[in-house]
Design a protein around this motif. Structure first.
Motif, PDB file in Angstrom:
ATOM      1  N   ALA A  99       0.997  -1.557  -0.060  1.00  0.00           N
ATOM      2  CA  ALA A  99       0.212   0.112   0.039  1.00  0.00           C
ATOM      3  C   ALA A  99       0.764   1.406   0.019  1.00  0.00           C
ATOM      4  N   ALA A 100       0.198   2.150  -0.510  1.00  0.00           N
ATOM      5  CA  ALA A 100       0.590   3.814  -0.256  1.00  0.00           C
ATOM      6  C   ALA A 100       2.335   3.499  -1.283  1.00  0.00           C
ATOM      7  N   THR A 101       3.057   3.622  -2.165  1.00  0.00           N
ATOM      8  CA  THR A 101       3.804   2.753  -3.079  1.00  0.00           C
ATOM      9  C   THR A 101       3.231   4.283  -4.107  1.00  0.00           C
ATOM     10  N   VAL A 102       4.551   4.618  -4.513  1.00  0.00           N
ATOM     11  CA  VAL A 102       4.721   5.655  -6.022  1.00  0.00           C
ATOM     12  C   VAL A 102       5.719   4.700  -6.947  1.00  0.00           C
ATOM     13  N   LEU A 103       5.453   4.522  -7.607  1.00  0.00           N
ATOM     14  CA  LEU A 103       6.798   4.482  -8.815  1.00  0.00           C
ATOM     15  C   LEU A 103       6.394   5.181  -9.541  1.00  0.00           C
ATOM     16  N   HIS A 104       7.834   6.300  -9.578  1.00  0.00           N
ATOM     17  CA  HIS A 104       7.297   7.288 -10.433  1.00  0.00           C
ATOM     18  C   HIS A 104       7.770   6.858 -12.217  1.00  0.00           C
ATOM     19  N   VAL A 105       7.641   8.164 -13.245  1.00  0.00           N
ATOM     20  CA  VAL A 105       7.785   7.265 -14.334  1.00  0.00           C
ATOM     21  C   VAL A 105       9.229   6.871 -15.345  1.00  0.00           C
ATOM     22  N   GLY A 106       8.176   5.747 -15.952  1.00  0.00           N
ATOM     23  CA  GLY A 106       9.892   4.263 -16.403  1.00  0.00           C
ATOM     24  C   GLY A 106      10.415   3.543 -15.498  1.00  0.00           C
ATOM     25  N   VAL A 107       8.855   3.726 -14.060  1.00  0.00           N
ATOM     26  CA  VAL A 107       9.271   2.438 -12.994  1.00  0.00           C
ATOM     27  C   VAL A 107       9.736   1.276 -13.550  1.00  0.00           C
ATOM     28  N   ARG A 108      10.230   0.164 -14.280  1.00  0.00           N
ATOM     29  CA  ARG A 108      10.123  -1.219 -14.480  1.00  0.00           C
ATOM     30  C   ARG A 108      10.234  -2.127 -12.751  1.00  0.00           C
ATOM     31  N   ILE A 109       9.275  -3.056 -12.791  1.00  0.00           N
ATOM     32  CA  ILE A 109       9.263  -3.619 -11.943  1.00  0.00           C
ATOM     33  C   ILE A 109       8.768  -5.825 -12.773  1.00  0.00           C
ATOM     34  N   GLY A 110       9.760  -6.333 -12.580  1.00  0.00           N
ATOM     35  CA  GLY A 110      10.313  -7.510 -13.136  1.00  0.00           C
ATOM     36  C   GLY A 110       8.773  -8.365 -13.068  1.00  0.00           C
ATOM     37  N   PRO A 111       9.286  -9.999 -13.020  1.00  0.00           N
ATOM     38  CA  PRO A 111       8.051 -10.213 -12.673  1.00  0.00           C
ATOM     39  C   PRO A 111       8.588 -10.367 -11.158  1.00  0.00           C
ATOM     40  N   ARG A 112       6.820 -11.540 -10.487  1.00  0.00           N
ATOM     41  CA  ARG A 112       7.507 -11.895  -9.556  1.00  0.00           C
ATOM     42  C   ARG A 112       8.605 -10.896  -8.730  1.00  0.00           C
ATOM     43  N   VAL A 113       8.587  -9.896  -8.515  1.00  0.00           N
ATOM     44  CA  VAL A 113       8.874  -8.832  -7.632  1.00  0.00           C
ATOM     45  C   VAL A 113       7.868  -8.730  -6.400  1.00  0.00           C
ATOM     46  N   ARG A 114       8.078  -8.748  -4.744  1.00  0.00           N
ATOM     47  CA  ARG A 114       7.737  -8.891  -3.375  1.00  0.00           C
ATOM     48  C   ARG A 114       7.882  -7.288  -2.919  1.00  0.00           C
ATOM     49  N   ILE A 115       7.332  -6.210  -2.733  1.00  0.00           N
ATOM     50  CA  ILE A 115       7.294  -5.089  -2.709  1.00  0.00           C
ATOM     51  C   ILE A 115       7.143  -4.855  -1.194  1.00  0.00           C
TER      52      ILE A 115
END
Length: 363
Positions: free
Chosen positions: A151-167
Motif C-alpha cells: 500500500a501507498a507505493t509510488v512508482l514514478h515515470v518509467g519505473v520497471r518492476i520485473g516478474p514475481r517481485v515482492r515489495i
C-alpha cells in the motif's frame, strides 16, 4: 497552499515565536526568501543572508535572537536538519499525477488493484499482479506478472518492476529504476580465464576461448517496507533465491544491487554504489558515493564507507573505512598524509645520497 507559523511548529514539534498567524507558502534560502517564505537559517553563519532577502519568518538555531534579525516570527526546532524532513513534506506540491486509471493504461488479466490506486498514461500492469491501496503507478511504468506491491507505493515515470517481485508498503521508486530484471550471471562449458585468474591471483592464464552461456534468474527480488530507490538504479533478481532489501533502506540514483545480494534494514547508499553478487550487507550501513563492494563478502552492521571506497574483504560491524582497498579511515588518512610528504622525502633522500657519496669519495 499555506500554513501558519503555529501549524508548522506544531507539526514539527518545534517552538514558535512572534506572529503565530503569519502564513507561509514556501521555503527558501535566506538571501532568496520572499515575504511568504520561511527562510532556512538554521546556523548562525546563514543569518547574514536574511538581510539580503525579504523573509518575515525563519527557521533558526537554538538561542537565536529572531527580533534582532528583523523577523516577525521564528520557528526553533530541537534538531533543525530533522525538522527539514517534516517541513519539506508539508510544503511538497507533488508530481501532479492524476487520480484513477488512465484510458491508455493496460491492466493484465487477473491483476488486482486496491482502493484508490492511480494508474498513469501508458502504464502496464501484468497479469496476476497485485497493487496495494492508495498506490500511484506513474505514466509509462511497468509492473511484471504476479508481482506484489504494498500500500501507498509510488512508482514514478518509467519505473520497471520485473516478474514475481515482492515489495512492501510505502515503497518509492524514482524514474528509470529497474527492479527484478535478470542478474549478470554467465558460465562457460570449461574452466575460463576469469576462473583461472581468481585461482592464481596473478599467473598467466591459458584457458581456451569460449562463448558465455546465460544462467537464468529464477529468484526475483524481495523488498521490505519504507524503501526508496533512486533514478536509474537497478536491483537484479536472484539466481535461485531472491535478492533482498530490508525495511527502511534508501538507495540513491545510479546504484546497482547485483543478484543474490542481501541488504539489511535502514541502510543508506549514495549515488553510483555498486554491490557485486551474493554479498551480504548488514543493517544501518552507510555507503558514500561510488563505493564498490566485491562479491561473496560480508559488511557488518553500522559500517560507514567514505566516498570512492572499494571493499574487497569482510568488514566487521561498526568500522569506518575509506580507500582502495578499504582500510580504517584514520589509517587511510595517515597514509594519505605520508603520500603528500613523499616528494619532499625523496628530495631529502637524494640530498643524503649525494652527501654520503661525497663522504665516501673523501675516503
Amino acid at each position: 497552499m499555506s500554513h501558519t507559523i503555529a501549524e508548522i511548529a506544531e507539526a514539527l514539534g518545534a517552538t514558535a515565536l512572534g506572529d503565530l498567524d503569519l502564513e507561509i507558502t514556501g521555503a527558501a534560502e535566506p538571501a532568496d526568501a520572499g515575504p511568504g517564505d520561511l527562510a532556512l537559517a538554521m546556523k548562525p553563519e546563514y543569518a547574514a543572508g536574511l538581510g539580503q532577502g525579504h523573509a518575515c519568518a525563519a527557521m533558526l538555531w537554538e538561542g537565536a535572537d529572531w527580533q534582532d534579525l528583523g523577523l516577525q516570527a521564528a520557528i526553533i526546532p530541537a534538531r533543525p536538519r530533522f525538522a527539514m524532513a517534516g517541513l519539506t513534506a508539508a510544503l511538497d506540491r507533488g508530481h501532479g499525477y492524476t487520480t484513477g486509471i488512465h484510458p491508455t493504461a493496460i491492466i493484465g488479466e487477473g491483476a488486482e488493484l486496491g482502493e484508490h490506486v492511480s494508474v498513469g498514461a501508458y502504464a502496464v500492469i501484468g497479469a496476476g499482479a497485485r497493487i496495494g491501496a492508495g498506490s500511484v503507478i506513474g505514466p509509462q511504468a511497468y509492473v511484471g506478472i504476479d508481482s506484489q506491491i504494498g500500500a501507498a507505493t509510488v512508482l514514478h515515470v518509467g519505473v520497471r518492476i520485473g516478474p514475481r517481485v515482492r515489495i512492501g508498503a510505502r515503497f518509492i521508486a524514482h524514474p528509470g529504476a529497474a527492479i527484478g530484471m535478470d542478474g549478470f550471471s554467465f558460465v562457460t562449458p570449461e574452466v575460463n580465464a576469469v576462473e583461472q585468474a581468481r585461482a592464481s591471483l596473478g599467473e598467466e592464464v591459458d584457458a581456451a576461448a569460449q562463448s558465455w552461456v546465460r544462467i537464468h534468474s529464477l529468484g526475483a527480488v524481495e523488498i521490505g517496507d519504507d524503501v526508496e530507490i533512486g533514478c536509474n538504479a537497478c536491483v537484479d533478481a536472484g539466481t535461485i533465491r531472491p535478492t533482498r532489501i530490508g525495511n527502511g533502506t534508501k538507495i540513491d540514483n545510479l546504484c546497482h544491487i547485483a543478484h543474490n545480494v542481501v541488504v539489511g534494514n535502514d541502510c543508506l547508499f549514495a549515488a553510483l554504489v555498486g554491490i557485486a553478487g551474493s554479498t551480504v550487507i548488514g543493517s544501518n550501513v552507510t555507503l558514500g558515493g561510488q563505493v564498490g563492494v566485491t562479491d561473496n563478502t560480508h559488511v557488518g552492521d553500522r559500517v560507514v564507507a567514505g566516498g570512492g571506497t572499494k571493499i574487497l574483504n569482510k568488514v566487521p560491524a561498526g568500522r569506518i573505512v575509506l580507500g582502495y582497498p578499504a582500510i580504517k579511515m584514520d589509517q587511510h588518512l595517515d597514509i594519505y598524509k605520508a603520500q603528500r610528504r613523499l616528494p619532499r622525502m625523496m628530495q631529502e633522500l637524494a640530498e643524503l645520497k649525494t652527501r654520503l657519496a661525497a663522504l665516501e669519495a673523501k675516503g
